[in-house]
Design an enzyme around this catalytic site. Structure first.
Site, mmCIF file in Angstrom:
data_model
loop_
_atom_site.group_PDB
_atom_site.id
_atom_site.type_symbol
_atom_site.label_atom_id
_atom_site.label_comp_id
_atom_site.label_asym_id
_atom_site.label_seq_id
_atom_site.Cartn_x
_atom_site.Cartn_y
_atom_site.Cartn_z
ATOM 1 C CD GLU A 83 -3.009 -0.970 0.057
ATOM 2 O OE1 GLU A 83 -2.852 -0.103 -0.817
ATOM 3 O OE2 GLU A 83 -3.935 -1.792 0.038
ATOM 4 C CG HIS A 122 -8.849 -2.388 2.172
ATOM 5 N ND1 HIS A 122 -8.098 -2.275 1.016
ATOM 6 C CD2 HIS A 122 -7.949 -2.632 3.160
ATOM 7 C CE1 HIS A 122 -6.821 -2.466 1.289
ATOM 8 N NE2 HIS A 122 -6.698 -2.684 2.585
ATOM 9 C CG HIS A 156 -6.975 -4.754 7.077
ATOM 10 N ND1 HIS A 156 -6.460 -5.884 6.484
ATOM 11 C CD2 HIS A 156 -6.643 -3.717 6.261
ATOM 12 C CE1 HIS A 156 -5.834 -5.539 5.353
ATOM 13 N NE2 HIS A 156 -5.930 -4.237 5.204
ATOM 14 C CG HIS A 181 -4.004 0.644 5.522
ATOM 15 N ND1 HIS A 181 -5.384 0.718 5.490
ATOM 16 C CD2 HIS A 181 -3.687 -0.506 4.892
ATOM 17 C CE1 HIS A 181 -5.855 -0.337 4.862
ATOM 18 N NE2 HIS A 181 -4.859 -1.110 4.499
#
Ligand SMILES: [Zn+2]
Length: 225
Positions: free
Chosen positions: A85, A165, A105, A103
């Site tokens: 990413e 996501h 999940h 980032h």
């Protein structure tokens, strides 16, 4: 004696590598990232330090942190290669004043992104992230399309959700980015649990006028939401 500028840069990067490892382990311990999912980065000038792809957080060491230039040029593979990413991180750095990005999940934020196009103002603390958050449309992980969707969703915000996501949060420091990622998860959990508690009734949200009053209170008291 070594010259001050190169030594300071090297020391600076080492400090950030250590901080990325500690922050990664913290997020793993809190459940916002699991297994090898999620990734963190810090921008130091034109260099972006980013966690490597496919490495367990328990096994991550400062030397395993990867490095790329802001234009994407690879500087250091770290333990494997820069996170898949990385384009998402670079897109946000190029278009904002963010100095760190997380980032995840995270489960509540991911769940909310399946059923809504935004995370509304369920609590005034959302103003600390810039206001109600957008849900970026789905695109394949690691793709430039996903990076573009997230960059657009992050305009004037310090966080966004990502459909099917996860979520992303930024900050002026790594500590702030981590706190913002945790705040996103808390706010998303509020909405989902409130919706579960009363099926058929939308959870209450603050009006624009109420949010303006919060801003006035913040300005008067110097208090951060
Ligand atoms: Zn992801």
């Amino acid at each position: 004696m070594t010259g001050p500028a190169p030594a300071a840069t090297s020391d600076d990067l080492l400090v950030h590598r250590d901080a990325l490892v500690r922050a990664s382990r913290h997020l793993h311990a809190t459940g916002l990232v699991t297994g090898t999912s999620g990734n963190l980065s810090v921008r130091v000038g034109e260099v972006v330090l980013v966690t490597p792809s496919g490495v367990d957080y328990d096994a991550l060491e400062p030397a395993g942190i990867a490095a790329v230039r802001l234009d994407g040029e690879l500087l250091d593979r770290g333990a494997s290669s820069p996170s898949s990413e990385t384009p998402l991180h670079l897109g946000i750095y190029r278009t904002s004043d963010a100095r760190a990005i997380v980032h995840t999940h995270a489960p509540w934020a991911t769940a909310l992104g399946l059923v809504r196009d935004d995370l509304p103002s369920v609590h005034y603390a959302i103003l600390g992230l810039g206001g109600p958050l957008r849900v970026a449309p789905y695109a394949t992980f690691g793709s430039q399309e996903l990076a573009d969707h997230v960059r657009t969703a992050m305009v004037d915000r310090k966080a966004a959700l990502m459909r099917n996501h996860g979520a992303v949060a930024s900050g002026g420091t790594l500590g702030e980015a981590v706190r913002n990622a945790e705040q996103v998860e808390w706010l998303a959990r509020l909405w989902v649990q409130a919706a579960q508690a009363s099926p058929g009734r939308e959870p209450a949200t603050l009006t624009d006028e109420q949010l303006q009053d919060v801003w006035r209170q913040v300005a008067a008291a110097g208090y951060q939401p």
